[in-house]
Motif scaffolding. Structure first.
Motif, PDB file in Angstrom:
ATOM      1  N   LYS A   1       0.836  -1.243  -0.427  1.00 53.18           N
ATOM      2  CA  LYS A   1      -0.096  -0.009   0.406  1.00 53.18           C
ATOM      3  C   LYS A   1       1.281   0.729   0.114  1.00 53.18           C
ATOM      4  O   LYS A   1       0.071   2.579  -0.084  1.00 53.18           O
ATOM      5  CB  LYS A   1      -1.492   0.061   1.501  1.00 53.18           C
ATOM      6  CG  LYS A   1      -2.075  -1.387   1.223  1.00 53.18           C
ATOM      7  CD  LYS A   1      -2.549  -0.944   2.663  1.00 53.18           C
ATOM      8  CE  LYS A   1      -3.861  -2.032   2.884  1.00 53.18           C
ATOM      9  NZ  LYS A   1      -4.768  -1.696   3.850  1.00 53.18           N
ATOM     10  N   THR A   2       2.217   0.647  -0.207  1.00 51.98           N
ATOM     11  CA  THR A   2       3.029   2.550   0.159  1.00 51.98           C
ATOM     12  C   THR A   2       3.148   3.409  -1.133  1.00 51.98           C
ATOM     13  O   THR A   2       4.009   2.318  -1.965  1.00 51.98           O
ATOM     14  CB  THR A   2       4.309   1.805   0.566  1.00 51.98           C
ATOM     15  OG1 THR A   2       4.821   1.340   2.373  1.00 51.98           O
ATOM     16  CG2 THR A   2       5.346   3.096   0.128  1.00 51.98           C
TER      17      THR A   2
ATOM     18  N   SER B   1      -4.532   4.266   8.202  1.00 55.36           N
ATOM     19  CA  SER B   1      -4.363   3.199   8.272  1.00 55.36           C
ATOM     20  C   SER B   1      -4.771   1.925   8.238  1.00 55.36           C
ATOM     21  O   SER B   1      -4.686   2.360   9.785  1.00 55.36           O
ATOM     22  CB  SER B   1      -2.842   3.520   8.592  1.00 55.36           C
ATOM     23  OG  SER B   1      -1.727   1.686   8.591  1.00 55.36           O
TER      24      SER B   1
ATOM     25  N   ASN C   1      -0.630  -0.609   6.106  1.00 50.29           N
ATOM     26  CA  ASN C   1       0.067   0.365   5.042  1.00 50.29           C
ATOM     27  C   ASN C   1       1.316   0.089   5.375  1.00 50.29           C
ATOM     28  O   ASN C   1       1.665  -0.077   4.769  1.00 50.29           O
ATOM     29  CB  ASN C   1      -0.658   1.877   5.432  1.00 50.29           C
ATOM     30  CG  ASN C   1      -2.099   2.170   4.612  1.00 50.29           C
ATOM     31  OD1 ASN C   1      -2.991   1.764   5.023  1.00 50.29           O
ATOM     32  ND2 ASN C   1      -2.067   2.949   3.854  1.00 50.29           N
TER      33      ASN C   1
END
Length: 267
Positions: free
Chosen positions: A176-177, A199, A202
């Protein structure tokens, strides 16, 4: 190159730069047991490295590890760091706020500031449970990947974000970064619209987090407060804009900002 960078280079003192580079290297967990290897890693001449180590050791900035395993940061440096941290108004103001936030959410709460392209934690509070954050004072996290860093970046203009992260390798912590500047800016737009960074795994799988920025008396960025805990708690709250975790974090950030003299229009 900007005038600021030019001035920094012109007034830089190489021996001090090398000493700081060595201290950061040891602080990052490198024990420097093999001086030849350390010399290559840091790009410091071996003889110079030996002199730096002896000087830092004599001044109690570093100390030898028993059994000849290398070196670690010593009490002299730890004492200086503690004086620096506790001398900051933001830490004194936020410590009871972090404690209150931990009590109300049952999660770990942290205070961080932006240092270059990283968020550095200045303080934390943890709940009396077996599952607590392993982030301690002094821990560093990449701004583009962490919730506190995302909250910081969301408070900047797009051009300022590009300046902060120019030339930086944006590594992925999870899938997800964001790993490009455009993706970081897109994420910043979403966080800005939400008024906080949210988050659900994340940065670390299984861990959720929520962060909001703290403003000082000039309305400028002073820090960020976040909570982190089991990802399941965050999934339960999901996209509810008025969820209990979001309310608690925003309340804590507003209280910290007020403590630093920030006055909102509502005030």
């Amino acid at each position: 190159m900007s005038d600021k960078n030019t001035d920094a280079t012109a007034y830089s003192v190489p021996p001090v730069e090398r000493a700081l580079k060595l201290l950061r290297h040891i602080g990052d967990g490198h024990k420097c047991g093999n001086l030849s290897t350390t010399s290559k890693e840091l790009g410091i001449n071996r003889t110079t490295l030996i002199r730096l180590i002896h000087t830092l050791e004599a001044n109690r900035m570093i100390e030898r590890i028993e059994g000849g395993a290398g070196y670690r940061l010593s009490v002299g440096l730890i004492s200086l760091a503690a004086q620096a941290v506790h001398g900051r108004d933001i830490v004194q103001i936020c410590q009871p706020i972090l404690a209150e936030l931990t009590h109300s959410t049952g999660m770990s709460a942290h205070l961080g500031v932006l240092d270059g392209t990283d968020i550095v934690y200045l303080s934390r509070e943890t709940p009396n449970t077996h599952l607590v954050s392993n982030m301690r004072a002094g821990s560093r996290l990449p701004a583009h990947a962490s919730s506190s860093g995302r909250a910081y970046l969301a408070a900047l203009t797009d051009s300022a974000i590009r300046e902060v992260l120019a030339g930086v390798e944006l590594k992925a912590a999870t899938g997800k970064t964001p790993t490009t500047l455009d993706a970081v800016i897109e994420q910043a737009h979403l966080d800005r619209a939400a008024g906080l960074a949210w988050s659900e795994g994340n940065f670390e799988l299984g861990i959720g987090s929520c962060a909001a920025v703290i403003l000082d008396h000039k309305g400028e960025l002073a820090g960020a407060i976040n909570v982190s805990g089991p990802e399941s708690h965050f999934k339960e709250e999901g996209h509810n804009p008025d969820g209990p975790i979001k309310r608690a974090v925003l309340k804590a950030a507003r209280k910290a900002s007020a403590g630093l003299g920030h006055v909102t229009q509502a005030d």
